[in-house]
Write a protein that holds these residues in place. Structure first.
Motif, PDB file in Angstrom:
ATOM      1  N   HIS A  82       3.431 -20.629   5.774  1.00 18.41           N
ATOM      2  CA  HIS A  82       3.589 -20.699   4.422  1.00 18.41           C
ATOM      3  C   HIS A  82       4.627 -19.568   3.923  1.00 18.41           C
ATOM      4  N   GLN A  83       4.430 -18.489   4.226  1.00 13.48           N
ATOM      5  CA  GLN A  83       5.090 -17.467   3.860  1.00 13.48           C
ATOM      6  C   GLN A  83       5.756 -16.347   4.746  1.00 13.48           C
ATOM      7  N   GLN A  84       5.615 -16.939   5.988  1.00 12.46           N
ATOM      8  CA  GLN A  84       6.256 -16.089   7.152  1.00 12.46           C
ATOM      9  C   GLN A  84       5.954 -14.615   6.876  1.00 12.46           C
ATOM     10  N   LYS A  85       6.694 -13.703   7.439  1.00  8.40           N
ATOM     11  CA  LYS A  85       6.072 -12.217   7.442  1.00  8.40           C
ATOM     12  C   LYS A  85       5.794 -11.882   5.977  1.00  8.40           C
ATOM     13  N   LEU A  86       4.708 -10.906   6.049  1.00  9.25           N
ATOM     14  CA  LEU A  86       3.985 -10.335   5.030  1.00  9.25           C
ATOM     15  C   LEU A  86       4.659  -8.919   4.790  1.00  9.25           C
ATOM     16  N   ASP A  87       5.418  -8.690   3.802  1.00 10.49           N
ATOM     17  CA  ASP A  87       6.182  -7.243   3.977  1.00 10.49           C
ATOM     18  C   ASP A  87       4.979  -6.183   3.547  1.00 10.49           C
ATOM     19  N   PHE A  88       3.907  -6.690   3.054  1.00  9.02           N
ATOM     20  CA  PHE A  88       3.106  -5.344   2.543  1.00  9.02           C
ATOM     21  C   PHE A  88       1.951  -5.213   3.820  1.00  9.02           C
ATOM     22  N   LEU A  89       2.152  -5.988   4.739  1.00  5.05           N
ATOM     23  CA  LEU A  89       1.072  -5.488   5.925  1.00  5.05           C
ATOM     24  C   LEU A  89       1.068  -4.374   6.748  1.00  5.05           C
ATOM     25  N   LEU A  90       2.205  -3.998   7.130  1.00  4.22           N
ATOM     26  CA  LEU A  90       2.303  -2.516   7.432  1.00  4.22           C
ATOM     27  C   LEU A  90       2.111  -1.312   6.744  1.00  4.22           C
ATOM     28  N   PRO A  91       2.520  -1.261   5.500  1.00  2.00           N
ATOM     29  CA  PRO A  91       1.904  -0.122   4.696  1.00  2.00           C
ATOM     30  C   PRO A  91       0.541  -0.350   4.386  1.00  2.00           C
ATOM     31  N   THR A  92      -0.178  -1.441   4.254  1.00  9.57           N
ATOM     32  CA  THR A  92      -1.186  -1.647   3.991  1.00  9.57           C
ATOM     33  C   THR A  92      -2.221  -0.806   5.123  1.00  9.57           C
ATOM     34  N   LEU A  93      -1.756  -1.510   6.530  1.00  6.92           N
ATOM     35  CA  LEU A  93      -2.471  -0.925   7.521  1.00  6.92           C
ATOM     36  C   LEU A  93      -2.498   0.650   7.552  1.00  6.92           C
ATOM     37  N   GLU A  94      -1.102   1.122   7.467  1.00  3.49           N
ATOM     38  CA  GLU A  94      -0.822   2.493   7.597  1.00  3.49           C
ATOM     39  C   GLU A  94      -2.067   3.297   6.513  1.00  3.49           C
ATOM     40  N   ARG A  95      -2.108   2.914   5.454  1.00  2.00           N
ATOM     41  CA  ARG A  95      -3.049   3.524   4.514  1.00  2.00           C
ATOM     42  C   ARG A  95      -4.481   3.495   4.683  1.00  2.00           C
ATOM     43  N   LEU A  96      -4.921   2.086   5.139  1.00  2.00           N
ATOM     44  CA  LEU A  96      -6.310   1.776   5.726  1.00  2.00           C
ATOM     45  C   LEU A  96      -6.672   2.691   6.854  1.00  2.00           C
ATOM     46  N   LEU A  97      -5.824   2.820   8.041  1.00  2.00           N
ATOM     47  CA  LEU A  97      -6.156   3.641   8.848  1.00  2.00           C
ATOM     48  C   LEU A  97      -6.041   5.049   8.886  1.00  2.00           C
TER      49      LEU A  97
END
Ligand SMILES: [Zn+2]
Length: 340
Positions: free
Chosen positions: A230-245
């Motif tokens: 539906h929306q291909q690549k999520l541009d917020f995934l990588l920055p979100t993971l960076e923060r969570l980790l």
């Protein structure tokens, strides 16, 4: 000239040895022994596929729901998304996993790490059920999951309310997981099929924060094939993971299929430098999975597909991601048994 040629040949053969030197061994940190109809090819094909694929260890789990062949459907569905028939929470899935594992000879059994999944994540009695299961087979279960919470179309087809990773029933289960030192494999999509923002992230983040003694494995890093459609690549995934980790040392990430592409590898199959950097910065926090359901002939290919990404990592990091990081999240008393 002759010497030069010899030196050159030696260098070339050294180079090719180097190129092939990374013969990875794997752990599959996301494998379902059965499919959505609770059927499986069985242990023999699974063992063969593990040997062919150089997979030393697997997280073996059932499927917590059974897809119904509804009265109104003329043809038996082949997948949960095959028709509009519903799915219901199905505890016998753990009986099937337990039986298959218990029949194995000891030498093979130590390669299998059974996770208990057959409970309703909306029921505040589920922790009592899990406790009974743990006591029924002391030492058998090494984790909880895959727990299905936000799971796009499957959520919509499953009878009852939508489960959240931060509801009261799951909170009780996390306390139990901490008590038994069990890691939790959690499927909690970061968003819905249409919203281009981390709509459901808070549902994951709250338990990460409130249960620091529980090791969470986030299935597919919150992505799914349906979200991609539906929306291909999520541009917020990588920055979100960076923060969570950075914030939650109890977070581990399963990189299985919907993360591999388009995140780890681009459309040309080239590793993404930002993901290489992220995995290298948190070298113990990522693991691989196949997410196969009941059929095992694709196991080798599923693991091999990660090789271009693994090869771009420092070797020690790559070996951790390929095999050892999964072993390190198992209950501490188990870890001695798998060290070799
Ligand atoms: Zn799965």
């Amino acid at each position: 000239m002759f010497i030069h040629r010899t030196v050159l040949a030696a260098m070339l053969s050294l180079l090719s040895v180097c190129a092939q030197a990374r013969d990875y061994r794997y752990s599959d940190a996301h494998l379902h022994y059965v499919d959505f109809f609770q059927e499986s090819e069985g242990m023999k094909p699974l063992l063969q596929a593990m040997d062919v694929g150089r997979i030393d260890h697997v997280l073996i789990s059932g499927i917590p729901v059974a897809k119904k062949w509804h009265e109104d459907e003329p043809k038996r569905p082949r997948y949960y998304a095959g028709d509009d028939g519903g799915a219901y929470w199905y505890s016998a899935t753990d009986v099937l996993v337990a039986d298959a594992v218990k029949r194995l000879p000891a030498e093979q059994r130590k390669r299998f790490h059974p996770f208990l999944s057959g409970f309703n994540p909306n029921d505040k009695n589920s922790d009592a059920h899990i406790r009974r299961m743990l006591e029924l087979d002391p030492g058998l279960w090494q984790g909880i999951g895959e727990v299905f919470t936000r799971h796009d179309d499957l959520t919509a087809l499953t009878y009852g309310e939508t489960p959240r990773a931060n509801n009261e029933a799951m909170t009780r289960i996390y306390h139990l997981a901490a008590e038994y030192d069990l890691p939790v494999l959690l499927h909690s999509n970061i968003t819905s099929k249409r919203e281009r923002n981390p709509l459901y992230l808070a549902e994951l983040e709250e338990p990460l924060r409130n249960h620091p003694h529980v090791r969470f494995i986030w299935a597919h890093a919150g992505t799914s094939m349906e979200i991609h459609r539906h929306q291909q690549k999520l541009d917020f995934l990588l920055p979100t993971l960076e923060r969570l980790l950075g914030e939650y040392p109890n977070l581990y990430v399963d990189l299985s299929w919907s993360v591999l592409q388009p995140y780890l590898l681009d459309a040309d199959g080239k590793p993404d430098a930002r993901w290489i950097e992220l995995v290298s910065r948190y070298p113990t926090r990522f693991m691989l999975g196949s997410d196969v359901v009941g059929k095992f002939d694709g196991l080798r290919e599923a693991m091999q597909a990660f090789v271009p990404f693994l090869d771009a990592l420092p070797e020690k990091v790559a070996r951790g991601v390929a095999r050892d990081n999964f072993l390190a999240v198992l209950p501490r008393q188990r870890q001695a048994a798998v060290r070799d």
